[in-house]
Design a protein around this motif. Sequence first.
Motif, mmCIF file in Angstrom:
data_model
loop_
_atom_site.group_PDB
_atom_site.id
_atom_site.type_symbol
_atom_site.label_atom_id
_atom_site.label_comp_id
_atom_site.label_asym_id
_atom_site.label_seq_id
_atom_site.Cartn_x
_atom_site.Cartn_y
_atom_site.Cartn_z
ATOM 1 N N PHE A 1 9.711 -1.157 -5.341
ATOM 2 C CA PHE A 1 8.529 -0.313 -5.169
ATOM 3 C C PHE A 1 8.070 0.287 -6.495
ATOM 4 O O PHE A 1 6.892 0.607 -6.658
ATOM 5 N N ASP A 2 8.983 0.415 -7.460
ATOM 6 C CA ASP A 2 8.570 0.800 -8.813
ATOM 7 C C ASP A 2 7.769 -0.337 -9.447
ATOM 8 O O ASP A 2 6.754 -0.091 -10.115
ATOM 9 N N LEU B 1 9.978 -3.600 4.956
ATOM 10 C CA LEU B 1 9.632 -3.316 3.560
ATOM 11 C C LEU B 1 8.359 -4.052 3.148
ATOM 12 O O LEU B 1 7.533 -3.506 2.409
ATOM 13 N N MET B 2 8.199 -5.270 3.640
ATOM 14 C CA MET B 2 6.960 -6.008 3.347
ATOM 15 C C MET B 2 5.757 -5.311 3.968
ATOM 16 O O MET B 2 4.683 -5.251 3.350
ATOM 17 N N LEU B 3 5.919 -4.768 5.168
ATOM 18 C CA LEU B 3 4.817 -4.013 5.776
ATOM 19 C C LEU B 3 4.428 -2.818 4.908
ATOM 20 O O LEU B 3 3.242 -2.529 4.706
ATOM 21 N N LEU B 4 5.429 -2.140 4.360
ATOM 22 C CA LEU B 4 5.141 -1.014 3.470
ATOM 23 C C LEU B 4 4.443 -1.483 2.196
ATOM 24 O O LEU B 4 3.487 -0.856 1.736
ATOM 25 N N ALA C 1 0.687 -0.564 1.151
ATOM 26 C CA ALA C 1 0.428 0.123 -0.118
ATOM 27 C C ALA C 1 -0.646 -0.605 -0.925
ATOM 28 O O ALA C 1 -1.525 0.029 -1.524
ATOM 29 N N ILE C 2 -0.596 -1.932 -0.917
ATOM 30 C CA ILE C 2 -1.588 -2.717 -1.658
ATOM 31 C C ILE C 2 -2.986 -2.483 -1.091
ATOM 32 O O ILE C 2 -3.934 -2.197 -1.831
ATOM 33 N N VAL C 3 -3.113 -2.579 0.216
ATOM 34 C CA VAL C 3 -4.418 -2.392 0.854
ATOM 35 C C VAL C 3 -4.899 -0.948 0.687
ATOM 36 O O VAL C 3 -6.066 -0.703 0.363
ATOM 37 N N THR C 4 -4.008 0.003 0.876
ATOM 38 C CA THR C 4 -4.375 1.414 0.723
ATOM 39 C C THR C 4 -4.822 1.703 -0.706
ATOM 40 O O THR C 4 -5.828 2.385 -0.921
ATOM 41 N N ALA C 5 -4.096 1.192 -1.686
ATOM 42 C CA ALA C 5 -4.477 1.401 -3.091
ATOM 43 C C ALA C 5 -5.848 0.807 -3.377
ATOM 44 O O ALA C 5 -6.654 1.400 -4.105
ATOM 45 N N ALA D 1 -0.408 5.502 -3.058
ATOM 46 C CA ALA D 1 -0.012 4.414 -2.158
ATOM 47 C C ALA D 1 1.421 3.926 -2.413
ATOM 48 O O ALA D 1 2.245 3.913 -1.495
ATOM 49 N N ALA D 2 1.717 3.505 -3.612
ATOM 50 C CA ALA D 2 3.058 2.974 -3.897
ATOM 51 C C ALA D 2 4.137 4.063 -3.853
ATOM 52 O O ALA D 2 5.217 3.828 -3.300
#
Length: 189
Positions: A86-87, A151-154, A158-162, A170-171
């Motif tokens: 996630f980093d 984890l892939m859902l997260l 995060a990608i779509v939200t960002a 997001a991340a």
Amino acid sequence: MRASRKDELIDKALEAFYRDGFHATGMDKLVAETGISKTSMYKYFRTKEDLILATLERRHERLTALLVDGPAARADTPKGQLVASFDALQEWIAGDDFNSCMFIKASSEYQDPSHPIHQAAAAHKRSLTDHLASLARRAGAKEPETLARQLMLLKEGAIVTAHIQGKAFAAPDAKDAARTLINLACPKD
């Protein structure tokens, strides 16, 4: 060593497709952006779809280096690498060239699951999920495939939200949620 003309074409087409989309980027636009004639393009790629597949392969290589190799360099344990992924995601999202996910875009523009471009996008996502499952397995998760999917859902969220709402939270928010899931699934360090 100077990149080959074909590699230059792939890199420049990747930029155009990633920025503007696949259907919106025609061959004339690619000629203008790359400086490579249509004749030369068709010498390397029989169709626009062949060029798209080559750009997706290149993008897969680059994201694998960032999202798989990056966490391995940041953490010594599989559990630590799960969190560190996630980093790496934050590093990508925070970058100036972030423009959502090329694979999400590809699957949206080529929605038929049997289409080669859709299949390439799905293969990329499966590859990342398989990597996370492998890390989860080595970290001692009781249900590594389930953790990997979560984890892939997260990550995807995060990608779509960002892309839609902004990069700032997001991340990091996804990482906080992931850490909770990882600690529950892999209690040992």
